[in-house]
Design a protein around this motif. Sequence first.
Motif, PDB file in Angstrom:
ATOM      1  N   LYS A  23      -5.272   2.935  60.564  1.00 10.71           N
ATOM      2  CA  LYS A  23      -5.710   4.236  61.314  1.00 10.71           C
ATOM      3  C   LYS A  23      -5.918   3.691  62.563  1.00 10.71           C
ATOM      4  O   LYS A  23      -5.438   4.257  63.919  1.00 10.71           O
ATOM      5  CB  LYS A  23      -6.819   4.950  60.525  1.00 10.71           C
ATOM      6  N   GLU A  24      -6.774   2.701  62.756  1.00 10.76           N
ATOM      7  CA  GLU A  24      -7.305   2.137  64.039  1.00 10.76           C
ATOM      8  C   GLU A  24      -6.495   1.167  64.780  1.00 10.76           C
ATOM      9  O   GLU A  24      -6.388   1.297  66.002  1.00 10.76           O
ATOM     10  CB  GLU A  24      -8.791   1.623  63.929  1.00 10.76           C
ATOM     11  N   TYR A  25      -5.904   0.423  64.070  1.00 14.00           N
ATOM     12  CA  TYR A  25      -4.887  -0.782  64.748  1.00 14.00           C
ATOM     13  C   TYR A  25      -3.549  -0.693  64.439  1.00 14.00           C
ATOM     14  O   TYR A  25      -2.794  -1.607  64.870  1.00 14.00           O
ATOM     15  CB  TYR A  25      -5.534  -2.153  64.310  1.00 14.00           C
ATOM     16  N   GLU A  26      -3.053   0.668  64.292  1.00 15.04           N
ATOM     17  CA  GLU A  26      -1.669   0.910  63.956  1.00 15.04           C
ATOM     18  C   GLU A  26      -0.700  -0.017  63.164  1.00 15.04           C
ATOM     19  O   GLU A  26       0.127  -0.562  63.671  1.00 15.04           O
ATOM     20  CB  GLU A  26      -0.920   1.050  65.294  1.00 15.04           C
ATOM     21  N   GLU A  27      -1.507  -0.525  62.157  1.00 15.15           N
ATOM     22  CA  GLU A  27      -1.061  -1.374  61.022  1.00 15.15           C
ATOM     23  C   GLU A  27       0.248  -0.648  60.576  1.00 15.15           C
ATOM     24  O   GLU A  27       0.345   0.649  60.498  1.00 15.15           O
ATOM     25  CB  GLU A  27      -1.813  -1.483  59.910  1.00 15.15           C
ATOM     26  N   THR A  28       1.490  -1.367  60.185  1.00 20.17           N
ATOM     27  CA  THR A  28       2.736  -0.790  59.718  1.00 20.17           C
ATOM     28  C   THR A  28       2.693  -0.951  58.152  1.00 20.17           C
ATOM     29  O   THR A  28       2.853  -0.222  57.241  1.00 20.17           O
ATOM     30  CB  THR A  28       3.978  -1.410  60.281  1.00 20.17           C
ATOM     31  N   GLY A  29       2.682  -2.223  57.794  1.00 16.73           N
ATOM     32  CA  GLY A  29       2.713  -2.577  56.431  1.00 16.73           C
ATOM     33  C   GLY A  29       1.783  -3.962  56.291  1.00 16.73           C
ATOM     34  O   GLY A  29       2.083  -4.965  57.304  1.00 16.73           O
ATOM     35  N   ALA A  30       1.093  -4.177  55.306  1.00 18.70           N
ATOM     36  CA  ALA A  30       0.161  -5.093  55.045  1.00 18.70           C
ATOM     37  C   ALA A  30      -0.139  -5.645  53.848  1.00 18.70           C
ATOM     38  O   ALA A  30      -0.056  -4.776  52.721  1.00 18.70           O
ATOM     39  CB  ALA A  30      -0.872  -5.245  56.050  1.00 18.70           C
ATOM     40  N   ALA A  31      -0.610  -6.662  53.612  1.00 20.04           N
ATOM     41  CA  ALA A  31      -1.391  -7.131  52.364  1.00 20.04           C
ATOM     42  C   ALA A  31      -2.513  -7.834  52.448  1.00 20.04           C
ATOM     43  O   ALA A  31      -2.323  -8.853  53.603  1.00 20.04           O
ATOM     44  CB  ALA A  31      -0.345  -7.717  51.326  1.00 20.04           C
ATOM     45  N   PHE A  32      -3.563  -7.731  51.868  1.00 20.32           N
ATOM     46  CA  PHE A  32      -4.922  -8.749  51.762  1.00 20.32           C
ATOM     47  C   PHE A  32      -4.966  -8.982  50.492  1.00 20.32           C
ATOM     48  O   PHE A  32      -5.413  -8.277  49.300  1.00 20.32           O
ATOM     49  CB  PHE A  32      -6.018  -8.133  52.765  1.00 20.32           C
ATOM     50  N   ALA A  33      -5.484 -10.395  49.939  1.00 19.25           N
ATOM     51  CA  ALA A  33      -5.929 -10.994  48.905  1.00 19.25           C
ATOM     52  C   ALA A  33      -6.927 -11.901  48.922  1.00 19.25           C
ATOM     53  O   ALA A  33      -7.079 -12.571  50.053  1.00 19.25           O
ATOM     54  CB  ALA A  33      -4.665 -11.233  47.989  1.00 19.25           C
ATOM     55  N   ALA A 351      -1.611 -10.739  55.413  1.00 18.90           N
ATOM     56  CA  ALA A 351      -0.007 -10.963  55.789  1.00 18.90           C
ATOM     57  C   ALA A 351       0.372  -9.561  56.279  1.00 18.90           C
ATOM     58  O   ALA A 351      -0.212  -8.374  55.729  1.00 18.90           O
ATOM     59  CB  ALA A 351       0.877 -11.286  54.737  1.00 18.90           C
ATOM     60  N   MET A 352       0.895  -9.456  57.451  1.00 16.97           N
ATOM     61  CA  MET A 352       1.450  -8.135  57.992  1.00 16.97           C
ATOM     62  C   MET A 352       2.775  -8.122  58.601  1.00 16.97           C
ATOM     63  O   MET A 352       3.122  -9.164  59.101  1.00 16.97           O
ATOM     64  CB  MET A 352       0.406  -7.468  58.805  1.00 16.97           C
ATOM     65  N   ASN A 353       3.421  -6.999  58.855  1.00 21.05           N
ATOM     66  CA  ASN A 353       4.514  -7.238  59.561  1.00 21.05           C
ATOM     67  C   ASN A 353       4.859  -6.696  60.951  1.00 21.05           C
ATOM     68  O   ASN A 353       5.993  -6.687  61.403  1.00 21.05           O
ATOM     69  CB  ASN A 353       5.820  -6.334  58.685  1.00 21.05           C
ATOM     70  N   ARG A 354       3.534  -6.041  61.363  1.00 27.54           N
ATOM     71  CA  ARG A 354       3.580  -5.645  62.674  1.00 27.54           C
ATOM     72  C   ARG A 354       2.838  -6.740  63.690  1.00 27.54           C
ATOM     73  O   ARG A 354       1.454  -7.179  63.352  1.00 27.54           O
ATOM     74  CB  ARG A 354       2.638  -4.264  63.100  1.00 27.54           C
ATOM     75  N   THR A 355       3.679  -7.552  64.366  1.00 27.07           N
ATOM     76  CA  THR A 355       2.836  -8.625  64.966  1.00 27.07           C
ATOM     77  C   THR A 355       2.018  -8.089  66.254  1.00 27.07           C
ATOM     78  O   THR A 355       2.598  -6.899  66.775  1.00 27.07           O
ATOM     79  CB  THR A 355       3.986  -9.665  65.729  1.00 27.07           C
ATOM     80  N   ARG A 356       1.107  -8.636  66.815  1.00 25.06           N
ATOM     81  CA  ARG A 356       0.125  -8.155  67.924  1.00 25.06           C
ATOM     82  C   ARG A 356      -0.240  -9.215  68.744  1.00 25.06           C
ATOM     83  O   ARG A 356      -0.502 -10.320  68.236  1.00 25.06           O
ATOM     84  CB  ARG A 356      -1.028  -7.373  67.354  1.00 25.06           C
TER      85      ARG A 356
END
Length: 377
Positions: A23-33, A351-356
Amino acid sequence: MDVHGFTAPCFETVAEVFARNFKEYEETGAAFAAYRDGEPVVDLWGGAADPGTGRPWRADTLQLVFSGAKGLTAACVLLLVERGLLDLDAPAACYWPEFAAAGKGGITVAEIMSHQARLPGVQLPFTEEEFFDPRHMAGLLAEQAPAEDPRAGFMYHALTHGWLVGELIRRVDGRGVGAFFADEFAGPLGLDVWLGLPDEQHHRVATTLAGPGVLTSPADDDPLRALTRNPLITAEAPALWNSAAFRRAEVPAVGAHVTARSMARFYACLARGGELDGVRVLAEATVRRGRRELRRGVEPLWGSPMAYGAGFELGTGTVLHGPAPDAFGHAGAWGSRHGAWPGARVGFSYAMNRTRAAWPDRRPLDLLTALHDALPH
């Protein structure tokens, strides 16, 4: 946006932060473990793996993590050090005689591992096909003289680090770094981590997207900046990132495709001194040596703090690998984070697919802060 996966009791806030990133950082797809003392405590994923087709991020989605690969190659070198096949203090030319050319005979393995080799870029032009050939790129570097600019004495070797390290591994072991990691780490630990992705796995890879400010114009008039030209940051780079040729190639510094779950498991093993689930891949003393500081300073082109052990990034405050003072690991360009907090026996991966291009990038840092706050204190 639905968040999938689980959090252990007391770690629910991490899932809230993960959802908030969309919502806040316009993440597209991601995972966290994350693992604590060898047990998974966070395993989350969500969003779109490919927004163009609507393909969702799934439990087994693989993501390109760019320089997150450097932590994998660091472990390979350390295992060879443990076996007595490499000496960090020895000149690299002891194992790679051609490397002594053009005044490089005194450059040590440790200096290569800690970005002090004065070879931050490749002087001679190269084609895309040559870029995918680690032996060819290592050969170009073997012929090249070290940069005379004093700034190159401690400067991030974004691409060249991998070709240098990979060739050292090949010279003393015979295997390429991708096969070495697969045999010695991924296989024993059951990791879904690849340096050189088989074609049959490509369908699982998320499409990596370029956010604002990520792609840059050609190098300016600074000769040192021009030396570090990088095909991964040009206007055409997204097509390269997502190409089958790049996925299958062994590009040791920047070419790892992983699940966050497996990267967290890898670092969970290191956080426990090199052992997980009864499988020991490194001696505890070897892990300690790998994260022993070799150099600390300011990266001359970025102007930001940089600290290195034998291939691992070390803590430079909270903007890299979170609040733990003993953190080590390796970030990937434009957002991803992978590392260990040995004191807490924690391994983690984002890991995420939207680079910033944002620095600091709040997406991983907010997650790591929430993870740290959830630990018993």
